[in-house]
Design a protein around this motif. Structure first.
Motif, mmCIF file in Angstrom:
data_model
loop_
_atom_site.group_PDB
_atom_site.id
_atom_site.type_symbol
_atom_site.label_atom_id
_atom_site.label_comp_id
_atom_site.label_asym_id
_atom_site.label_seq_id
_atom_site.Cartn_x
_atom_site.Cartn_y
_atom_site.Cartn_z
ATOM 1 N N LEU A 48 113.207 1.570 17.469
ATOM 2 C CA LEU A 48 111.751 1.386 17.636
ATOM 3 C C LEU A 48 111.452 1.067 19.087
ATOM 4 O O LEU A 48 112.245 0.400 19.773
ATOM 5 N N GLY A 49 110.282 1.470 19.553
ATOM 6 C CA GLY A 49 109.865 1.156 20.923
ATOM 7 C C GLY A 49 108.541 0.406 20.929
ATOM 8 O O GLY A 49 107.869 0.286 19.890
ATOM 9 N N LEU A 50 108.169 -0.093 22.112
ATOM 10 C CA LEU A 50 106.945 -0.905 22.225
ATOM 11 C C LEU A 50 105.711 -0.076 21.863
ATOM 12 O O LEU A 50 104.768 -0.581 21.248
ATOM 13 N N TYR B 280 109.752 -5.201 14.948
ATOM 14 C CA TYR B 280 108.419 -5.627 15.424
ATOM 15 C C TYR B 280 108.013 -6.902 14.698
ATOM 16 O O TYR B 280 108.321 -7.071 13.522
ATOM 17 N N GLY B 281 107.278 -7.740 15.394
ATOM 18 C CA GLY B 281 106.660 -8.895 14.725
ATOM 19 C C GLY B 281 105.296 -9.143 15.325
ATOM 20 O O GLY B 281 105.107 -8.926 16.525
ATOM 21 N N VAL C 84 101.117 0.554 15.615
ATOM 22 C CA VAL C 84 100.987 -0.156 14.327
ATOM 23 C C VAL C 84 99.840 -1.161 14.405
ATOM 24 O O VAL C 84 99.013 -1.291 13.499
ATOM 25 N N LEU C 85 99.742 -1.860 15.557
ATOM 26 C CA LEU C 85 98.685 -2.877 15.691
ATOM 27 C C LEU C 85 97.301 -2.226 15.680
ATOM 28 O O LEU C 85 96.354 -2.752 15.073
ATOM 29 N N GLU D 19 96.544 0.461 14.049
ATOM 30 C CA GLU D 19 96.303 0.807 12.649
ATOM 31 C C GLU D 19 95.917 -0.426 11.835
ATOM 32 O O GLU D 19 94.952 -0.441 11.073
ATOM 33 N N PHE D 20 96.666 -1.494 12.057
ATOM 34 C CA PHE D 20 96.440 -2.728 11.273
ATOM 35 C C PHE D 20 95.042 -3.294 11.542
ATOM 36 O O PHE D 20 94.258 -3.555 10.625
ATOM 37 N N PHE D 21 94.725 -3.438 12.830
ATOM 38 C CA PHE D 21 93.430 -4.065 13.146
ATOM 39 C C PHE D 21 92.262 -3.142 12.830
ATOM 40 O O PHE D 21 91.154 -3.590 12.545
ATOM 41 N N LYS D 22 92.530 -1.832 12.833
ATOM 42 C CA LYS D 22 91.443 -0.896 12.475
ATOM 43 C C LYS D 22 90.990 -1.157 11.030
ATOM 44 O O LYS D 22 89.813 -1.104 10.712
ATOM 45 N N LYS D 23 91.929 -1.516 10.194
ATOM 46 C CA LYS D 23 91.584 -1.802 8.791
ATOM 47 C C LYS D 23 90.789 -3.093 8.666
ATOM 48 O O LYS D 23 90.227 -3.410 7.625
#
Ligand code: FB9
Length: 726
Positions: A379-381, A452-453, A387-388, A390-394
Motif C-alpha cells: 500500500l502507498g500513501l 493504513y490507520g 480511502v480518506l 471516499e470515507f469522508f465523502k460518505k
C-alpha cells in the motif's frame, strides 16, 4: 340539551344579523377566549359567518382597584376607622396597609382634622359622613361595566394605580354567504356504525390535514451521539469493514503504548495525560516472544530502525491504564492477524477512550474515537488519501486537505482538514498515517504488508451536527433530556438546512469557535513539540513556560537562584543518558511555589557547563550558556505581565550599590529597605525590579522581623512575583 357556543352565535346572527365578540362575552357572561374559540370553529367551516377583527382600548381595574371597589377607597377606610373621640395618628396608621395614603387623601378631602389643642395630636372627623365617589366609580365599571368617570378622574385613578388602560382584540360578526343555522360539528372519524347503518351518507367529515404531524409514539429516544455512531458504523460496514471488539476500557501500557512503538519516556505516558489504575495495577499475561521483540526494537532498534536507545522496562509495560486510544485494540487485532496468518483486512472501531486532559467547553476526560484500519500488500500513501476521500465523502465532506503531522506509531502521518460551509472555516477533522515497521514487523507481519490507520472523534461531528457548543450539553449529568428527545434524525451525508438552532454563530460564539481552533492548534503544537522531544529522547514535557537542560555536576547556580527568587514552580526530569543523580537538597532548594503561575522544567542531562534553555515563551531558538540564559531570563522578566525590570540597566554606581545591599545579611537589608521604602515604592524606585525579587528571596529564607513598611512591600512583591510568567 345545552346549545353550543357556535350554535348560540349562529342563532344570535340569525336574530340580529350581526354581533360583536366582546359584547357577546359581556352579555352571555362568557370568557372572551371561549367566544373567540367558537368564532374560529365557525370560520373553519367555510363562509358560514363573516369575521372582521378590530382592536380597542378599554379601561379595567387593577387588582388594587378591584379591592377598592369591594372594600372602599383607602381614604374612606381611614375615615371610617376614626372613632367619635378621635384617635392618635400612629394608631390610625395601623388600620390598613394603605392607611398613609388614605389619611393624606382624607385630609385633602376635608374629611379629617388633626387636633393639636391638647398636647398629643389627635385625629378627629371633620364631617359626619362621606361620599366614597372612588368606590362608586370603580364598582360601577367592575360590576356593571358602566364607565361613569370623567377623563380627569380616569387620569387620577390611573395615577393612583387603581385603573389601567388595556388594548383588547374584538371581532365584528355577520352572516356569511353560506350562512346556515344547522352546522353540525364535522365528524373526525368514520366509524363502523356509520358504515353499517349508512348514516355516513348525510354526515359532514372534517377535511384530512395532510400537513399534520403524526402523534409522537411514546418511546425511548436515541442520544445524538449514538445516532452519529450508527451513521459511522453504517459507513464502515458498507465499505466492507469489520468491527473490532473494543469491550475493554482497561488496557496494559504494553498494548496501549509499547506495541505501538511509543517510547516509555513519551509525554503521553505521563500521569498528566493518562489514567493509570491502582487496582489491578499491572498486567502480566503477555505473548512473551512478541514482547521480547518489542523490547528489542525500542532499545536496540532492528528492521532497519535505530530504535530509541533507552533501557526498556517491562514494569513500565505492565502498568494498567484506561486506554488512551482505540489504536491499542487495533494493535491487538493486527498481532492476532499476524499470528493466525496474514490476509488483507479492513477493521474499524468506535468506542470510548480516556485522557487526563484539561477540561474545557469541548474537551472532557474521555471521548469516543472512531478508527479505521486497512491492511494489505504494497500500500502507498496515495491509497490512504483516496480511502480518506471516499470515507469522508460518505459524511458529506468532500473538500479536504492533508497536512504532514507526527504520530509515534505512524510514518508518514497526516492531519486531515476540511472546509466547513456552515462554520465558514477550515476545521481539523481527523488524523491518519501508515503504521511504522517498528510496530508491524515485531508482530510477525510480512515485510511487504502496509497498514493504513486513521481516526477522528465522535463528539466533534456530533456537536457540529446538532449545533451544540459545550460538550457538557451533549454528554454528562447536566444533559437536557429534552434535547435527547427532540434531537432530529442524523443524516451525516446531508448538509444541515440552516435552522434557528444552526443560525450563523453570534460574535461571541464565533469567537468561541475561533478560540477552539486556536486551542486545537496549540494542543497540536504542544503534542508535536513533545513528540519531537520524545523522539530525540528528552524527558517528557508537561505544558510549561521554560525548559532548561542543566548538569547536576555543574549546576548553573546563578540561573537556578534567579528561578528560585522568581518562585517559579520547578519540575525535574532526568534525561535517559544521565549518569549522576542530582542531590535531593539541590532539587528541594529549587522546587519553587506550587501556586506560582510560572512553570519551569529542569532536565538534568550530562551537558557540563553548557546550560541550555530549550523552550521559552519568547524564544523559538535555544539559548546556550549561563550568561546568555540569564540575559534571556531578564528579557523574559521585563516582557512578563509583572514587567519586572532589570536594575543592571541603572547607572553603574547605583546598580553596584544595589548589589552591595543584596549581599548584606537579612537584618541590615531590612534596615536598608525601611530607609528606601520611606520615599520609594520599591527597592530601586517606582517599579518592581530584580533587586526586589532577590531581596524577597533573601528575606523569605530568614527569620528576621519585618517592619510594617517592609511587610507591605514584601507582600506586594510576592504577589507580583507569582504572576511573572502569567
Ligand atoms: O474528530 C475530529 N474533528 C472532527 C471530525 C469530524 C467532524 O465532522 C464535522 C461534520 C463536519 C468535525 C471535526 N478531530 C480529531 C480533530 C480535532 O477535533 C481534535 O482537536 C480533537 N481530536 C481528538 C483527539 O484529541 C486529543 C479528534 C480526536 C482524534 C484525533 C486523532 C485520532 C482520533 C481521534 C486518531 C488517530 C489515528 C491516527 C493514525 C492511525 C490510527 C489512528
Amino acid at each position: 340539551m345545552t346549545v353550543s357556543l357556535p350554535e348560540r352565535i349562529l342563532q344570535h346572527l340569525e336574530a340580529k344579523g350581526k354581533g360583536d365578540s366582546l359584547q357577546l362575552a359581556e352579555e352571555w357572561k362568557e370568557d372572551v377566549q371561549k367566544i373567540v374559540g367558537a368564532i374560529k370553529s365557525l370560520e373553519a367551516l367555510g363562509n358560514v359567518i363573516s369575521v372582521e377583527q378590530y382592536t380597542k382600548k378599554l379601561w379595567e381595574l387593577t387588582s388594587e382597584g378591584k379591592a377598592v371597589a369591594q372594600n372602599g377607597s383607602h381614604e374612606a377606610v381611614v375615615f371610617n376607622a376614626v372613632p367619635e373621640d378621635g384617635i392618635s395618628q400612629p394608631e390610625l396608621m395601623k388600620v390598613s396597609p394603605n392607611a398613609k395614603v388614605g389619611f393624606s387623601k382624607a385630609m385633602s378631602a376635608g374629611w379629617l382634622v388633626l387636633d393639636k389643642s391638647s398636647g398629643q395630636p389627635v385625629v378627629r372627623r371633620k364631617v359626619a359622613s362621606i361620599d366614597d365617589a372612588v368606590r362608586t366609580d370603580l364598582s360601577a365599571l367592575l360590576l356593571e361595566g358602566r364607565d361613569q368617570m370623567s377623563e380627569a378622574q380616569k387620569v387620577e385613578y390611573k395615577k393612583r394605580k387603581l385603573l389601567q388602560e388595556v388594548v383588547v382584540k374584538g371581532f365584528h360578526l355577520g352572516k356569511g354567504p353560506e350562512f346556515t343555522l344547522s352546522v353540525s360539528k364535522p365528524e373526525t372519524d368514520l366509524t363502523p356504525e356509520m358504515i353499517a347503518q349508512g348514516t355516513w351518507r348525510n354526515k359532514q367529515f372534517k377535511d384530512y390535514n395532510l400537513q399534520a404531524l403524526g402523534a409522537p409514539p411514546p418511546c425511548g429516544h436515541l442520544h445524538p451521539l449514538l445516532k452519529v455512531r450508527a451513521e459511522f458504523r453504517q459507513i464502515f460496514l458498507e465499505m466492507g469493514f469489520t468491527e473490532m471488539p473494543t469491550n475493554n476500557y482497561v488496557e496494559s501500557s504494553f498494548w496501549n503504548f509499547d506495541a505501538l512503538f511509543q517510547p516509555q519516556q513519551h509525554p503521553a505516558r505521563d500521569a498528566h495525560d493518562t489514567f493509570f489504575l491502582s487496582d489491578p495495577k499491572e498486567s502480566s499475561n503477555f505473548p512473551m516472544e512478541y514482547l521480547e521483540r518489542v523490547k528489542k526494537v525500542h532499545t536496540e532498534g532492528g528492521y532497519g530502525s535505530q530504535g530509541y536507545g533507552y533501557d526498556w522496562k517491562i514494569a513500565e509495560a505492565q502498568k494498567n491504564l484506561l486506554r488512551t486510544h482505540s489504536t491499542a485494540v487495533s494493535a491487538r487485532m493486527l498481532h492476532r492477524l499476524a499470528k493466525e496468518g496474514f490476509q488483507p483486512v479492513k477493521y474499524f472501531s468506535i468506542d470510548r477512550v480516556f485522557r487526563n486532559e484539561t477540561l474545557d467547553a469541548t474537551h472532557l476526560a474521555e471521548f469516543h474515537q472512531v478508527e479505521g484500519v486497512i491492511a494489505d500488500y504494497n500500500l502507498g500513501l496515495g491509497g490512504l488519501i483516496g480511502v480518506l476521500y471516499e470515507f469522508f465523502k460518505k459524511l458529506g465532506i468532500e473538500k479536504l486537505y492533508f497536512k504532514p503531522a507526527y504520530n509515534p506509531y505512524t510514518e508518514p502521518s497526516m492531519e486531515i482538514f476540511s472546509y466547513h460551509e456552515g462554520l465558514k472555516k477550515w476545521i481539523e477533522i481527523g488524523n491518519s498515517g501508515m503504521f511504522r515497521p517498528e510496530m508491524l514487523l515485531p508482530m510477525g507481519l510480512p515485510e511487504n504488508v502496509n497498514i493504513y490507520g486513521w481516526g477522528l472523534s465522535l463528539e466533534r461531528p456530533t456537536m457540529i451536527k446538532y449545533g451544540i457548543n459545550n460538550i457538557r450539553d451533549l454528554v454528562g449529568p447536566k444533559v437536557d433530556l429534552q434535547m435527547v428527545h427532540d434531537s432530529p434524525i442524523c443524516r451525516l451525508d446531508k448538509e444541515d438546512e440552516p435552522t434557528e438552532t444552526s443560525a450563523p454563530p453570534s460574535s461571541v460564539e464565533a469567537l468561541q469557535q475561533e478560540w477552539e481552533v486556536i486551542e486545537d492548534r496549540l494542543r497540536r503544537l504542544e503534542a508535536r513539540v513533545s513528540d519531537l522531544r520524545s523522539r530525540v529522547g528528552v524527558a517528557p514535557q508537561p505544558k510549561i513556560d521554560l525548559t532548561l537542560f542543566a548538569d547536576p555536576e555543574k549546576p548553573p547556580h546563578s540561573v537556578l537562584s534567579l528561578l528560585s527568587a522568581l518562585g517559579v514552580k520547578v519540575d525535574f526530569h532526568r534525561h535517559s543518558t544521565l549518569r549522576t543523580v542530582p542531590s535531593e537538597q539541590l532539587e528541594q532548594d529549587l522546587a519553587g511555589r506550587p501556586d506560582a503561575e510560572g512553570r519551569c522544567v529542569i532536565v538534568w542531562a550530562p551537558v557540563g557547563a553548557a546550560v541550555e534553555l530549550v523552550s521559552s515563551p519568547v524564544s523559538a531558538v535555544r539559548v546556550k550558556g549561563e550568561a546568555n540564559v540569564l540575559r534571556h531570563l531578564g528579557r523574559l522578566l521585563e516582557a512578563s505581565s509583572a514587567g519586572v525590570c532589570c536594575y543592571e540597566r541603572l547607572p553603574a554606581e547605583l546598580a553596584t550599590q544595589v548589589d552591595a545591599w543584596l549581599d548584606r545579611d537579612a537584618a541590615s537589608l531590612v534596615r536598608t529597605l525601611d530607609a528606601r521604602l520611606a520615599k520609594e515604592q520599591f527597592l530601586v524606585g517606582g517599579r518592581l525590579t530584580l533587586a526586589d525579587i532577590f531581596a524577597v528571596s533573601v528575606l523569605s529564607n530568614s527569620k528576621v522581623k519585618l517592619s510594617a513598611n517592609v511587610e507591605r512591600w514584601y507582600q506586594k512583591c510576592v504577589k507580583l512575583r507569582l504572576s511573572v510568567f502569567k
